[in-house]
Every structure is written in C-alpha cells, then in structure tokens.
Design a protein around this motif. Structure first.
Motif, PDB file in Angstrom:
ATOM      1  N   UNK A  14     -36.956  -4.669 -34.360  1.00  0.00           N
ATOM      2  CA  UNK A  14     -36.305  -6.097 -34.299  1.00  0.00           C
ATOM      3  C   UNK A  14     -35.572  -6.187 -35.700  1.00  0.00           C
ATOM      4  N   UNK A  74     -23.577  -4.951 -29.295  1.00  0.00           N
ATOM      5  CA  UNK A  74     -24.951  -4.912 -29.369  1.00  0.00           C
ATOM      6  C   UNK A  74     -25.271  -6.445 -30.099  1.00  0.00           C
ATOM      7  N   UNK A  75     -26.450  -7.043 -29.173  1.00  0.00           N
ATOM      8  CA  UNK A  75     -26.515  -8.401 -29.609  1.00  0.00           C
ATOM      9  C   UNK A  75     -27.225  -8.936 -30.802  1.00  0.00           C
ATOM     10  N   UNK A  76     -26.745 -10.070 -31.037  1.00  0.00           N
ATOM     11  CA  UNK A  76     -27.382 -10.554 -32.648  1.00  0.00           C
ATOM     12  C   UNK A  76     -28.886 -10.251 -32.710  1.00  0.00           C
ATOM     13  N   UNK A  77     -29.317 -10.016 -34.004  1.00  0.00           N
ATOM     14  CA  UNK A  77     -30.581  -9.727 -34.313  1.00  0.00           C
ATOM     15  C   UNK A  77     -31.034  -8.549 -33.235  1.00  0.00           C
ATOM     16  N   UNK A  78     -30.694  -7.341 -33.804  1.00  0.00           N
ATOM     17  CA  UNK A  78     -30.800  -6.203 -32.719  1.00  0.00           C
ATOM     18  C   UNK A  78     -32.114  -6.046 -32.446  1.00  0.00           C
ATOM     19  N   UNK A  79     -32.245  -5.557 -31.187  1.00  0.00           N
ATOM     20  CA  UNK A  79     -33.849  -5.026 -30.890  1.00  0.00           C
ATOM     21  C   UNK A  79     -33.560  -3.675 -30.274  1.00  0.00           C
ATOM     22  N   UNK A  80     -34.223  -2.824 -30.577  1.00  0.00           N
ATOM     23  CA  UNK A  80     -34.235  -1.237 -29.807  1.00  0.00           C
ATOM     24  C   UNK A  80     -35.745  -1.120 -29.656  1.00  0.00           C
ATOM     25  N   UNK A 133     -21.195  -6.250 -38.631  1.00  0.00           N
ATOM     26  CA  UNK A 133     -22.184  -5.836 -37.678  1.00  0.00           C
ATOM     27  C   UNK A 133     -22.863  -4.091 -37.906  1.00  0.00           C
ATOM     28  N   UNK A 148     -26.323 -10.828 -38.121  1.00  0.00           N
ATOM     29  CA  UNK A 148     -25.522 -11.661 -37.267  1.00  0.00           C
ATOM     30  C   UNK A 148     -24.885 -11.063 -36.234  1.00  0.00           C
ATOM     31  N   UNK A 149     -24.485  -9.670 -36.428  1.00  0.00           N
ATOM     32  CA  UNK A 149     -23.796  -8.979 -35.378  1.00  0.00           C
ATOM     33  C   UNK A 149     -22.528  -9.653 -35.151  1.00  0.00           C
ATOM     34  N   UNK A 150     -21.608 -10.066 -36.082  1.00  0.00           N
ATOM     35  CA  UNK A 150     -20.413 -10.855 -35.704  1.00  0.00           C
ATOM     36  C   UNK A 150     -19.389 -10.090 -35.244  1.00  0.00           C
TER      37      UNK A 150
END
Lengths: 156, 106
Positions: free
Chosen positions: B21, B66-72, B44, B25-27
């Motif tokens: 996690x 890819x969503x804000x506060x990226x999770x993989x 981003x 911001x993934x703006x």
C-alpha cells in the motif's frame, strides 16, 4: 476524428516518449527500469489503439483468464480488480477501462517465478467494460467484464 | 520513506503473498480545481519494480487510472522465510519511493 488530428496525436505521443526516455535517464540513480514508459499506449484515447500500442493487439478472448471485479462499483475512484491467468507461460498482464478518457491503466510484467496473478485498485470515470490483456508464449489473450459505476472517479 | 509505503509478505506454502500500500495522490491531470477552474497538474506513479533478494519479480508501468494511494497484491513462487522483498517506484515528476519487507514465516 479527422486524419490530421490522428497524425498530430501520434506525433505528439512519439515526442512525449522521447521526453520520457530523457526523464528516465536522469532519474536512473541506482534503479534500472527495464522499459521506457509507454507514453503512446497510455495516451491513446480509444481501446483498440491503446491495446495495439501496448503490444496487446489481436488478443483472443480466453476463458482461462479469471477477471474479478465488482458488478456495481459505488465509487469509480476505487474499483478493486483481481486477475488470475491460467494460461501457461503468462509473462504479462495489462488492464484497460474502455470508457476512460485514456483506456490503458497499467501493464505488469511478471517474470517466471512470479504467479500469473495481480490485484490492484483502479479508477473508472463511468460504467464501462474492464478489459484485461495477457501475453503468454508470445501470444495475446483477453477477457472482459462490465462494471457499473454509480459515482465516477476520473473527472472531478 | 518508510511511511509512504506499507508492505507485508506472508508465506503460503512456498509462495510469498505480497501486499503493498503506497501513499500517493495519483493526480490524473484531468481534474479541475473547483476554485481556480484550472487543471490540477498530473502527478502519478508511473513505474513500479519489485525484487526478491535483488532479482526482479514484477516490473510494472502505470498510467493515471491506478487509484489514489495505490494498492497491489502479487505472488512470488519459491520464497523462503527471511527473504527480502523490495519495491521501488517512481512518479512522473521523478520522485522515487522505496519500501522493503522480509518474508514472514507462517
């Protein structure tokens, strides 16, 4: 869309790719990223171009790809997506959202030793097909699922 | 930058289940500031590379969706307790992020 605009976009994309190359060169202190960021694919604004530019052109539908995503996403800004490929020799998995302004979301290269699986969270601007593309043994495969979005996540 | 990335790797058989996690911001660059009516510049993460004991196990390129506060979440075969998993990411402005974790015994 007229031809001039297409040509312009392509040129702009190529120029951008060069800039990206320069950028990666500058920040390559220690970490070596295998490939230059695929600006052309990420800035393609329709599904077919995005897939083609990401080298997933001509992908064949395959039931051996399991794409898990919600039927209805209340918030398009955070849509969980999980992909498992049961195709032997899977080397990469890419995600696309057909109706996003720029459909390409991400491309994950998975060297042998990494399970053909990826789970992440993506943004969707509206109800759309989510498409996954898989490369295995040099061939391309794809699977699709529609996700209904009640609140969009790309606009503002 | 430990607080910008949370990582956990748990062993299931000989497969390390890695969850990451990140705080970012993934703006997208497509949103307008509601007050100034100007576009908020894109910001981003565009590259993510994970390694197991120094060997690349995941090499990803990301776009703005890819969503804000990226999770993989990904899974690595042949991992043992104590193996080191590192993750390096960089964004379109050239900022580098890194995290590291050790594979935990079950």
């Amino acid at each position: 869309m007229n031809k001039f605009r297409r040509a312009f976009l392509k040129t702009a994309g190529a120029a951008g790719a060069l800039l990206a190359t320069a950028g990666v060169g500058l920040l390559k202190s220690g970490e070596v990223f295998a490939a230059t960021w695929n600006k052309l694919a990420f800035s393609s604004n329709n599904m077919n171009d995005a897939m083609k530019n990401a080298n997933y052109g001509g992908a064949v539908e395959s039931k051996d790809i399991v794409l898990k995503a919600p039927d209805i996403a209340e918030n398009g800004a955070v849509v969980p997506v999980e992909v498992t490929s049961n195709i032997p020799g899977t080397t990469s998995i890419a995600l696309f959202v057909e109706k996003n302004q720029y459909p390409m979301v991400a491309d994950f290269e998975l060297p042998s030793g990494t399970e053909p699986y990826i789970s992440t969270r993506i943004k969707m601007s509206q109800t759309s097909n989510v498409r996954v593309a898989v490369r295995a043994g040099g061939k391309n495969y794809t699977q699709v699922k529609e996700v209904k979005v009640t609140i969009g996540g790309c606009g503002g | 930058m430990a607080d910008e990335m949370k990582m956990r790797a748990t062993l299931q058989g000989d497969v390390a289940d890695v969850k990451v996690l990140m705080t970012h911001v993934m703006e997208t660059g497509l949103r307008k500031d509601s007050k100034t009516e100007k576009f908020i510049p894109a910001h981003f993460i565009d590259h993510v590379v994970a390694t197991l004991n120094g060997k690349t196990v995941l090499d990803a390129q990301w776009g703005i969706a890819v969503a804000k506060n990226p999770f993989i979440n990904f899974k690595i075969k042949g991992a043992k307790p104590g193996d080191k998993i590192a993750l390096n990411a960089s964004d379109n402005l050239g900022t580098q992020y890194s995290g590291e974790t050790t594979v935990a015994a079950k």
